[in-house]
Design a protein around this motif. Structure first.
Motif, PDB file in Angstrom:
ATOM      1  N   GLU A 241       0.831  -1.206   0.000  1.00 16.89           N
ATOM      2  CA  GLU A 241       0.000   0.000   0.000  1.00 16.89           C
ATOM      3  C   GLU A 241       0.867   1.259   0.000  1.00 16.89           C
ATOM      4  OE1 GLU A 241      -3.301   0.433  -0.341  1.00 16.89           O
ATOM      5  OE2 GLU A 241      -3.359  -1.733  -0.743  1.00 16.89           O
ATOM      6  N   LYS A 242       1.961   1.203   0.742  1.00 14.16           N
ATOM      7  CA  LYS A 242       2.887   2.334   0.735  1.00 14.16           C
ATOM      8  C   LYS A 242       3.521   2.491  -0.639  1.00 14.16           C
ATOM      9  CE  LYS A 242       2.492   3.444   5.124  1.00 14.16           C
ATOM     10  NZ  LYS A 242       1.925   4.748   5.563  1.00 14.16           N
ATOM     11  N   ALA A 243       3.866   1.381  -1.289  1.00 14.86           N
ATOM     12  CA  ALA A 243       4.449   1.419  -2.627  1.00 14.86           C
ATOM     13  C   ALA A 243       3.459   2.015  -3.628  1.00 14.86           C
ATOM     14  CB  ALA A 243       4.861   0.017  -3.058  1.00 14.86           C
ATOM     15  N   LYS A 244       2.201   1.629  -3.519  1.00 12.24           N
ATOM     16  CA  LYS A 244       1.176   2.193  -4.411  1.00 12.24           C
ATOM     17  C   LYS A 244       1.088   3.703  -4.247  1.00 12.24           C
ATOM     18  CE  LYS A 244      -2.827   0.092  -4.464  1.00 12.24           C
ATOM     19  NZ  LYS A 244      -4.002  -0.628  -3.926  1.00 12.24           N
ATOM     20  N   MET A 245       1.154   4.150  -3.002  1.00 10.87           N
ATOM     21  CA  MET A 245       1.081   5.583  -2.734  1.00 10.87           C
ATOM     22  C   MET A 245       2.284   6.308  -3.336  1.00 10.87           C
ATOM     23  SD  MET A 245       1.129   7.539   0.946  1.00 10.87           S
ATOM     24  CE  MET A 245       2.897   7.196   1.098  1.00 10.87           C
ATOM     25  N   LEU A 246       3.479   5.740  -3.173  1.00 12.03           N
ATOM     26  CA  LEU A 246       4.687   6.359  -3.710  1.00 12.03           C
ATOM     27  C   LEU A 246       4.674   6.374  -5.240  1.00 12.03           C
ATOM     28  CD1 LEU A 246       7.342   4.802  -1.290  1.00 12.03           C
ATOM     29  CD2 LEU A 246       6.578   7.188  -1.333  1.00 12.03           C
ATOM     30  N   LEU A 247       4.181   5.315  -5.823  1.00 12.18           N
ATOM     31  CA  LEU A 247       4.101   5.250  -7.284  1.00 12.18           C
ATOM     32  C   LEU A 247       3.093   6.255  -7.831  1.00 12.18           C
ATOM     33  CD1 LEU A 247       4.213   1.373  -7.677  1.00 12.18           C
ATOM     34  CD2 LEU A 247       5.925   2.953  -8.592  1.00 12.18           C
ATOM     35  N   LEU A 272       6.348  -9.328  -5.614  1.00 17.48           N
ATOM     36  CA  LEU A 272       5.311  -9.132  -4.596  1.00 17.48           C
ATOM     37  C   LEU A 272       4.249  -8.148  -5.070  1.00 17.48           C
ATOM     38  CD1 LEU A 272       7.292  -8.843  -1.220  1.00 17.48           C
ATOM     39  CD2 LEU A 272       5.797 -10.705  -1.938  1.00 17.48           C
ATOM     40  N   PHE A 273       4.698  -7.070  -5.704  1.00 19.79           N
ATOM     41  CA  PHE A 273       3.760  -6.031  -6.138  1.00 19.79           C
ATOM     42  C   PHE A 273       2.790  -6.564  -7.181  1.00 19.79           C
ATOM     43  CE2 PHE A 273       2.221  -2.252  -8.269  1.00 19.79           C
ATOM     44  CZ  PHE A 273       2.034  -1.363  -7.222  1.00 19.79           C
ATOM     45  N   LYS A 274       3.303  -7.355  -8.126  1.00 24.70           N
ATOM     46  CA  LYS A 274       2.427  -7.916  -9.161  1.00 24.70           C
ATOM     47  C   LYS A 274       1.442  -8.918  -8.551  1.00 24.70           C
ATOM     48  CE  LYS A 274       2.210  -9.707 -13.803  1.00 24.70           C
ATOM     49  NZ  LYS A 274       2.935 -10.003 -15.055  1.00 24.70           N
ATOM     50  N   MET A 279      -0.388  -6.119 -11.366  1.00 24.48           N
ATOM     51  CA  MET A 279       0.358  -5.235 -12.259  1.00 24.48           C
ATOM     52  C   MET A 279       1.784  -5.106 -11.770  1.00 24.48           C
ATOM     53  SD  MET A 279      -2.183  -2.044 -13.215  1.00 24.48           S
ATOM     54  CE  MET A 279      -2.890  -1.820 -11.586  1.00 24.48           C
ATOM     55  N   THR A 280       2.704  -4.849 -12.703  1.00 21.46           N
ATOM     56  CA  THR A 280       4.061  -4.522 -12.291  1.00 21.46           C
ATOM     57  C   THR A 280       4.052  -3.088 -11.765  1.00 21.46           C
ATOM     58  OG1 THR A 280       4.706  -3.609 -14.431  1.00 21.46           O
ATOM     59  CG2 THR A 280       4.979  -6.004 -14.106  1.00 21.46           C
ATOM     60  N   PRO A 281       5.076  -2.674 -11.017  1.00 20.97           N
ATOM     61  CA  PRO A 281       5.133  -1.281 -10.563  1.00 20.97           C
ATOM     62  C   PRO A 281       5.042  -0.282 -11.708  1.00 20.97           C
ATOM     63  CG  PRO A 281       6.727  -2.606  -9.369  1.00 20.97           C
ATOM     64  CD  PRO A 281       6.164  -3.490 -10.437  1.00 20.97           C
ATOM     65  N   ASN A 282       5.742  -0.566 -12.816  1.00 21.08           N
ATOM     66  CA  ASN A 282       5.676   0.336 -13.975  1.00 21.08           C
ATOM     67  C   ASN A 282       4.262   0.427 -14.529  1.00 21.08           C
ATOM     68  OD1 ASN A 282       8.278   1.499 -14.489  1.00 21.08           O
ATOM     69  ND2 ASN A 282       9.021  -0.560 -14.992  1.00 21.08           N
ATOM     70  N   GLU A 283       3.601  -0.717 -14.656  1.00 24.16           N
ATOM     71  CA  GLU A 283       2.235  -0.743 -15.188  1.00 24.16           C
ATOM     72  C   GLU A 283       1.285   0.027 -14.256  1.00 24.16           C
ATOM     73  OE1 GLU A 283       2.395  -5.078 -17.482  1.00 24.16           O
ATOM     74  OE2 GLU A 283       1.684  -4.933 -15.401  1.00 24.16           O
ATOM     75  N   TYR A 284       1.500  -0.119 -12.955  1.00 22.52           N
ATOM     76  CA  TYR A 284       0.646   0.586 -12.001  1.00 22.52           C
ATOM     77  C   TYR A 284       0.816   2.090 -12.135  1.00 22.52           C
ATOM     78  CZ  TYR A 284      -1.587   1.992  -7.659  1.00 22.52           C
ATOM     79  OH  TYR A 284      -2.408   2.592  -6.750  1.00 22.52           O
ATOM     80  N   ARG A 285       2.071   2.566 -12.212  1.00 24.70           N
ATOM     81  CA  ARG A 285       2.305   4.004 -12.333  1.00 24.70           C
ATOM     82  C   ARG A 285       1.692   4.544 -13.626  1.00 24.70           C
ATOM     83  NH1 ARG A 285       7.971   6.611 -10.794  1.00 24.70           N
ATOM     84  NH2 ARG A 285       6.856   6.946  -8.819  1.00 24.70           N
ATOM     85  N   LYS A 286       1.847   3.813 -14.713  1.00 22.90           N
ATOM     86  CA  LYS A 286       1.276   4.253 -15.989  1.00 22.90           C
ATOM     87  C   LYS A 286      -0.248   4.311 -15.923  1.00 22.90           C
ATOM     88  CE  LYS A 286       5.032   2.627 -18.973  1.00 22.90           C
ATOM     89  NZ  LYS A 286       5.456   1.637 -19.991  1.00 22.90           N
ATOM     90  N   SER A 287      -0.853   3.316 -15.256  1.00 24.03           N
ATOM     91  CA  SER A 287      -2.317   3.302 -15.159  1.00 24.03           C
ATOM     92  C   SER A 287      -2.820   4.487 -14.345  1.00 24.03           C
ATOM     93  CB  SER A 287      -2.794   1.993 -14.533  1.00 24.03           C
ATOM     94  OG  SER A 287      -2.484   1.949 -13.146  1.00 24.03           O
ATOM     95  N   VAL A 288      -2.081   4.853 -13.312  1.00 23.80           N
ATOM     96  CA  VAL A 288      -2.446   6.015 -12.504  1.00 23.80           C
ATOM     97  C   VAL A 288      -2.314   7.286 -13.328  1.00 23.80           C
ATOM     98  CG1 VAL A 288      -1.822   7.410 -10.505  1.00 23.80           C
ATOM     99  CG2 VAL A 288      -1.867   4.924 -10.302  1.00 23.80           C
TER     100      VAL A 288
END
Length: 297
Positions: A241-247, A272-274, A279-288
């Protein structure tokens, strides 16, 4: 006839015997009793169904295997819903001056710590969950009361003594269980606070157990029981959840995010994130970012 209540000091300073004054089995259907009280102590035991017992303090829901012990002169009433009939066993008893050679309540309390403590802590009523032994003892009391034998009094005294000791033991066990639960709540709360303050560090369960001063195995068990998650699962969820917030809310490079949340392996963080977000961290940031652009339009 001088009746005394369950918590009068005389029980522990003078010699009294318990005596049953009334008892009955009854099935209640759609019944709302008026508030009333007895000069005797009353046990209301739910054999089957559900009911509500109201006192001036609160309403108590009861179901099969529950019983309430009401002290003398405590106003109460029984309420039974029409859709859930209730079958009960009620026994009303008090204490009279000792007659005969059977040990008095004072004698029994001097030999039984649970009974002595139970009689010292005055309360209007106590509600307990039976493990079947109370019901069987109550039934045996009633069976003896129904007999016409001249020697039945000694058996009734035995059964009543057993009943009081069983209730005192059950109350002590419930008190201990509640205390343990409260203590477990405190340890779990401290653990969660520690995780929230140190999630960005490389921590292990042994570090947490040392911080809260508890054995790792026991801490693991109570944390799982209280939260439904293991400590590692909770920590992982917190970190994700912290990673999602930072991304979503910062420009910190994706390759550095893992270090901000206490995971020293970038590949492991991505795995772990996927697993956590699909989603990968990159995919999550792009989706946001895409959602922000769409929202802006």
């Amino acid at each position: 006839m001088n009746h005394i209540s369950l918590y009068q000091r005389e029980l522990l300073t003078d010699h009294y015997h318990p005596k049953v004054f009334a008892y009955y089995f009854k099935r209640w259907e759609s019944y709302h009793m008026s508030f009333h009280s007895h000069k005797e102590i009353e046990i209301m035991y739910v054999i089957d169904g559900k009911c509500m017992v109201e006192t001036m303090e609160e309403s108590v829901s009861m179901k099969k295997g529950d019983f309430i012990l009401l002290d003398a002169n405590v106003p109460h009433r029984l309420m039974v819903d029409k859709n859930t009939p209730c079958r009960m066993l009620n026994v009303e008893f008090s204490f009279l001056k000792k007659e005969g050679s059977f040990p008095s309540i004072k004698d029994l309390a001097s030999e039984n710590k649970n009974l002595a403590e139970f009689l010292l802590h005055s309360r209007s009523y106590v509600v307990l969950k039976d493990s079947n032994e109370i019901y069987y003892t109550l039934k045996n009391v009633v069976l003896e009361l129904d007999k016409k034998e001249s020697e039945k009094d000694i058996m009734i005294q035995l059964q009543l003594a057993q009943l009081l000791i069983q209730i005192a033991r059950l109350a002590a066990w419930e008190k201990e269980k509640k205390s343990e639960h409260q203590q477990a709540d405190l340890y779990v709360k401290k653990t969660i606070e520690y995780l929230h303050h140190n999630y960005d560090c490389d921590i292990q369960v042994k570090d947490i157990s040392q911080a809260v001063n508890l054995h790792p195995g026991y801490l693991h068990r109570i944390f799982k029981k209280q939260t439904g998650s293991t400590i590692v699962e909770y920590l992982t969820s917190l970190r994700m959840e912290k990673a999602k917030m930072l991304l979503a809310d910062t420009d910190i490079p994706v390759i550095e995010i893992s270090y901000y949340i206490g995971i020293n392996s970038r590949p492991y963080f991505s795995l772990l994130f996927k697993k956590y977000t699909n989603m990968t961290p990159n995919e999550y940031r792009k989706s946001v970012e895409q959602n922000i652009v769409k929202f802006g339009r």
